[in-house]
Motif scaffolding. Sequence first.
Motif, short mmCIF file in Angstrom:
data_model
loop_
_atom_site.label_atom_id
_atom_site.label_comp_id
_atom_site.label_asym_id
_atom_site.label_seq_id
_atom_site.Cartn_x
_atom_site.Cartn_y
_atom_site.Cartn_z
N ILE A 251 -35.26 -15.30 -23.92
CA ILE A 251 -35.52 -15.00 -25.93
C ILE A 251 -34.15 -16.53 -27.05
O ILE A 251 -34.88 -16.29 -28.07
CB ILE A 251 -34.97 -13.35 -26.18
CG1 ILE A 251 -36.24 -12.88 -24.80
CG2 ILE A 251 -34.89 -13.14 -27.08
CD1 ILE A 251 -35.41 -11.32 -24.14
N ARG A 252 -33.08 -16.34 -26.35
CA ARG A 252 -32.38 -17.43 -27.79
C ARG A 252 -32.88 -18.31 -27.94
O ARG A 252 -33.53 -18.32 -28.95
CB ARG A 252 -30.96 -17.55 -27.08
CG ARG A 252 -30.34 -18.32 -27.77
CD ARG A 252 -29.01 -18.54 -27.00
NE ARG A 252 -27.98 -18.65 -26.24
CZ ARG A 252 -27.03 -17.95 -25.69
NH1 ARG A 252 -26.42 -17.89 -27.39
NH2 ARG A 252 -26.24 -17.42 -25.04
N HIS A 257 -34.40 -13.98 -33.57
CA HIS A 257 -33.90 -13.05 -34.29
C HIS A 257 -33.93 -11.89 -33.01
O HIS A 257 -32.93 -10.84 -33.61
CB HIS A 257 -35.23 -12.30 -35.25
CG HIS A 257 -35.26 -11.74 -36.44
ND1 HIS A 257 -33.24 -11.43 -37.22
CD2 HIS A 257 -35.33 -10.20 -36.44
CE1 HIS A 257 -33.90 -10.01 -37.73
NE2 HIS A 257 -34.64 -9.53 -36.85
N ALA A 258 -34.51 -11.75 -32.79
CA ALA A 258 -35.07 -10.88 -31.47
C ALA A 258 -33.09 -10.48 -30.92
O ALA A 258 -32.90 -9.54 -30.43
CB ALA A 258 -35.93 -10.61 -30.61
N VAL A 265 -26.54 -4.82 -31.46
CA VAL A 265 -27.17 -4.07 -31.96
C VAL A 265 -25.96 -3.44 -30.05
O VAL A 265 -26.59 -3.32 -29.22
CB VAL A 265 -28.28 -3.42 -31.94
CG1 VAL A 265 -28.39 -1.84 -31.31
CG2 VAL A 265 -29.01 -4.16 -32.92
N LYS A 266 -25.42 -2.07 -30.85
CA LYS A 266 -24.90 -1.47 -29.81
C LYS A 266 -25.04 -0.47 -29.21
O LYS A 266 -25.78 0.37 -30.49
CB LYS A 266 -23.28 -1.18 -29.99
CG LYS A 266 -22.25 -2.02 -29.46
CD LYS A 266 -20.82 -1.92 -29.80
CE LYS A 266 -20.08 -3.07 -30.22
NZ LYS A 266 -18.94 -2.46 -30.61
N VAL A 267 -25.84 -0.08 -28.07
CA VAL A 267 -26.56 0.73 -27.57
C VAL A 267 -26.52 1.46 -26.60
O VAL A 267 -25.38 1.70 -25.75
CB VAL A 267 -28.35 0.12 -27.12
CG1 VAL A 267 -29.08 1.24 -26.53
CG2 VAL A 267 -28.91 -0.79 -27.72
N PRO A 268 -26.12 2.87 -27.56
CA PRO A 268 -25.41 3.93 -26.56
C PRO A 268 -26.39 4.38 -25.37
O PRO A 268 -27.21 4.32 -24.89
CB PRO A 268 -25.03 5.23 -27.60
CG PRO A 268 -26.30 4.92 -28.47
CD PRO A 268 -26.50 3.76 -28.70
N ARG A 318 -39.11 -3.59 -32.17
CA ARG A 318 -39.86 -5.08 -31.50
C ARG A 318 -38.48 -5.72 -30.34
O ARG A 318 -39.46 -6.64 -29.87
CB ARG A 318 -39.70 -5.81 -32.68
CG ARG A 318 -40.55 -6.98 -32.64
CD ARG A 318 -40.59 -7.84 -33.94
NE ARG A 318 -38.99 -9.16 -34.31
CZ ARG A 318 -39.09 -9.38 -33.81
NH1 ARG A 318 -40.19 -10.05 -32.77
NH2 ARG A 318 -38.33 -10.74 -33.65
N ALA A 319 -37.25 -6.02 -31.12
CA ALA A 319 -36.67 -6.92 -29.92
C ALA A 319 -36.52 -6.17 -28.25
O ALA A 319 -36.71 -7.24 -27.18
CB ALA A 319 -35.40 -7.01 -30.50
#
Length: 386
Positions: A251-252, A257-258, A265-268, A318-319
Amino acid sequence: MNQHQTLQAVDDQQMLLTSAESVDGQVQVHWKSAAPPARFSPFWLRDHCHARHSLNPDTLQREVDTFSIPQNIAPARIEVADGGRALNIVWANDDRVSTFPAEFLWTMAEGNRGARSPRRTLWDRDSMAKTFPSVSHQEIMGSDAGLLRWLSLVEEFGFALATGAEASMAGTEALVKRVGYVRETIFGGMWEFSANMAFKDTAYTSVAIGPHTDGTYSNDPPGLQMFQCLKFDGSGGESTLVDGFNVAETIRKTDPHAFKVLSEVKVPAHYLGDGVHLRAEHPIIGLDDNGDLSQIAYNNYDRAPFNLGAAPMSEFYRALTLFHRLINDSAYEISLRLVPGTVLFFDNWRTLHGRYAFKGHRHMCGAYVNMEDFHSKLRVLRGAAR
Ligand SMILES: [Fe+2]
């Protein structure tokens, strides 16, 4: 002399000192190799003095009183000793004489070039092919070299098998204890789980579990997981593994962007039940300060509600969808049928695991091991504690 020893010898030569002097109030050292000279603050040097009066040689605990060192400490005499293997400093305003191994100064020189980056080989279905990293139970239990080989494989590939183990909870626990200790969680320590679908009305099947990591709702998700299938009487149920770091690097490269969204983004995530309400948050792709991959944390079932606002959430989904698509792409996945006697040990911060649907009776056992205990054992076995 094997290849590793040859490289080590070259490294040792590089670390030798040729001269040292005081420059602009700092101590500058020159290496035998072509590496640029390194500078150290005199206060830092006094604080890291390796003489017996200042450092416990066994525990490496500091015995110098940092706060008694004169702020303006300065060298009176600096000399290279022991054929370039050591640096000695006589201080102008401190009674002690300090000594430093050249190797220590080399590893502490600016840029910290001595820090080893993890030995990793990223893989997908084709590169992993049919031969999975594996060491016999006898070798692991019988010698430190065998244990080191096994743990090094886990470090390199994110998983390894132990073959020929005793097909019991006790046999699995003995392997865990060879590495560290069993981690207690809300599920207990060693766990055992029996699924007998023969008496249920879901067409005798148990549903597939997609690739995920465990413990996304913990501030310290379990570092490694070990499990063994003790009994299987049925069909399906293969375990699946995906190299999360390989997916992340893909992905990198292909969608920066993804990658940025997934790593920022920190996902709880949460766990509720039986008087427990755990909650923690992690980016799906964790990075260290150098931007290197450090930890995958992904379990879509356990994701807790969060809202960054309409537009950022669209970017996030999207990511997330890209990540989900890749980890579920069979090109990135390997599957293995665990048979009694074969133990799977994997890095839960890197390798996503899942399971195909199955019919019949399945009896599993396993445990978690902390990441820091795994690394501790590796350091001890490699004799690289200093
Ligand atoms: Fe799991």
